[in-house]
Design an enzyme around this catalytic site. Structure first.
Site, short mmCIF file in Angstrom:
data_model
loop_
_atom_site.label_atom_id
_atom_site.label_comp_id
_atom_site.label_asym_id
_atom_site.label_seq_id
_atom_site.Cartn_x
_atom_site.Cartn_y
_atom_site.Cartn_z
N HIS A 111 0.83 -1.21 0.00
CA HIS A 111 0.00 0.00 0.00
C HIS A 111 0.86 1.26 0.00
O HIS A 111 1.97 1.28 0.54
CB HIS A 111 -1.02 0.00 1.14
N ASP A 140 -0.14 4.34 1.17
CA ASP A 140 -0.37 5.30 2.25
C ASP A 140 0.38 4.92 3.52
O ASP A 140 0.85 3.79 3.68
CB ASP A 140 -1.86 5.44 2.53
N GLU A 188 -5.08 1.90 3.01
CA GLU A 188 -5.01 0.72 3.87
C GLU A 188 -5.06 1.09 5.33
O GLU A 188 -5.67 0.39 6.15
CB GLU A 188 -3.73 -0.07 3.56
#
Length: 494
Positions: free
Chosen positions: A123, A125, A192
């Site tokens: 992910h 983020d 996420e």
């Protein structure tokens, strides 16, 4: 009389001898579950240059927000541009799609249309720095500094390193002329840390709408633990077969407000506090079963001394082993659905009895339990029918348990043993949530493993201060993904 006593003692002695013999035989005959494979050849790459590329992504503040979906969108655009710049072969070869707002889906078309596709996940983020903790960092958390053999900064562990290691491995494979037999998807969510509902979930739904059924999926997850598991002299690489569910319940109790000079026998605060104390004193039952039993079954033959004996004979020792595991929060979490009192609110003035008390309780739900069964336990344990219970809309059931006899698990296990020859591999249970839980929509074999070498003192760096990744370990990570993708083109080791 004496004959009866001696006969009884003799019987006890015989039982003890038989029991000891049975324990010894079971311990001795419990076989190792480790794959016997040769270490992978050393991968030719410039690890320092790869570390600099990872460091260059740390200043890009791709921090996701639960309340504001539009937060930091420009930062995600910067990261997308940076990936295109740093990995030109990947972007010239793979098809890239932006899903939702800023989630990414890459498709590396395979050469065999009949081969079932696979997916690697990471992910984009990351979480913010906790306010007031900036001075506790040894370096600027967003500088992307390389120092003392480490890449430092927020996102080095969670989760830009997995994302960049996958990109590095594929860039090298493309350069070598490698072409995958089956189609490989790269799934890179953008939220996420706040649920995955805007990123990973829509990607899973998109694949399902295209009738894509994945042979297996690998996301971030459990780690290579060095010196963390008592009785195990080697590092343990734990591959998550499942993850716990998430269940938060909001509690409220309404009573008549009043003046503190004339308190009733039962106040809102007192009644709520008593109920919460009963709840905390009565956790849901725990046992060494399911994934926990699989993990200890794989680790037992690799241990020494009394630990090997105890874990090889859970048919006899389970109550004692369980009582010891329950003393540690981390191992206790593998055995049961856990109960955490997280919020309590009541009152706003020192001489006023509040008319309302509120609380929140968070459960991490073990596979086998459900949100419904947890709520039933909650109502019974609180012991107060006047307390109202409301479910958090974002609650999720435990994930399905993925098999260990699949091509995916064997391929991951083989790549770990080839890339980290000093470790032992075992299945495990992920107690936190990842984007992978959304992919049960499109696969029956979803695994959770991050190839980080971690000692006990390093575990607090996840979402904490001084997050960092050893450059040597980053090289191993790239090698792991490189080997894993190569293994998919060959029959896995048995």
């Amino acid at each position: 009389m004496l004959k009866r006593i001696f006969a009884g003692l003799l019987l006890v002695l015989v039982v003890l001898v038989v029991l000891v013999a049975a324990v010894a035989v079971k311990t001795w005959r419990t076989p190792s579950q480790q794959l016997a494979v040769a270490p992978a050849p050393k991968l030719e790459m410039d690890v320092q240059a790869a570390a600099r590329r990872l460091a260059g992504a740390i200043p890009i503040r791709t921090i996701s927000s639960l309340d504001d979906p539009a937060a930091n969108l420009a930062e995600f655009d910067k990261l997308h541009a940076y990936l295109e710049q740093q990995f030109p072969k990947v972007h010239a070869t793979l098809k890239k799609e932006v899903v939702g707002q800023k989630a990414l889906l890459y498709t590396w078309a395979g050469t065999d249309a009949a081969a079932k596709p696979i997916a690697l996940m990471a992910h984009q983020d990351m979480v913010p720095i906790a306010p007031g903790t900036e001075k506790a960092w040894s370096v600027d958390p967003f500088a992307g500094e390389i120092k003392d053999g480490f890449v430092w900064g927020r996102g080095t562990l969670d989760n830009k390193s997995n994302l960049f290691a996958q990109m590095e491995a594929i860039e090298l494979l493309i350069a070598s002329g490698f072409k995958p037999k089956q189609t490989v998807y790269l799934v890179m969510g953008d939220d996420e840390e706040v649920s995955g509902l805007r990123g990973a979930r829509p990607i899973a739904e998109l694949l399902k709408s295209r009738n894509v059924r994945l042979d297996w999926v690998l996301d971030e997850g459990l780690l290579i633990l060095d010196g963390v598991l008592p009785g195990l002299s080697k590092p343990a690489a734990l591959i998550g077969l499942a993850e716990k569910g998430y269940g938060t319940f909001f509690l409220s109790l309404d009573t008549a407000p009043g003046h503190s000079s004339m308190p009733p026998q039962r106040s809102a605060i007192g009644s709520m506090s008593a109920a919460l104390a009963r709840l905390e004193a009565n956790p849901m039952p725990g046992a060494i079963q399911g994934v926990a039993a699989q993990m200890f079954g794989a680790l037992a033959p690799e241990m020494g001394g009394v630990n090997r004996v105890m874990l090889s004979n859970l048919w006899l020792t389970e109550p004692l082993v369980r009582s010891q595991l329950q003393k540690s929060p981390s191992s206790n979490a593998m055995l049961r659905t856990t109960t955490a009192l997280t919020i309590v609110r009541a009152g706003n003035k020192d001489n006023v009895l509040p008319g309302r008390a509120e609380a929140a309780v968070n459960f991490r739900i073990l596979p086998g339990d459900t949100i419904d069964s947890v709520e039933a336990h909650l109502r019974e344990a609180l012991g107060n029918d006047e307390i109202k219970i409301k479910r958090y809309p974002g609650n999720s059931e435990p994930s399905p348990v993925s098999p260990t006899d699949s091509t995916g698990y064997r391929a991951i296990q083989q790549a770990v043993r080839q890339s980290f020859p000093d470790v032992v591999v075992a299945p495990g249970l992920m107690t936190a949530a990842t984007d992978s839980r959304h992919f049960s929509l499109v696969s029956d074999a979803v695994y959770r493993f991050s190839p980080f070498r971690m000692k006990s003192e390093d575990l607090a760096r996840f979402h904490g201060n001084n997050e960092r990744l050893a450059i040597s370990n980053y090289g191993e990570m790239i090698g792991f993904y490189h080997q894993l993708l190569r293994n998919t083109n060959a029959a896995p080791a048995q």
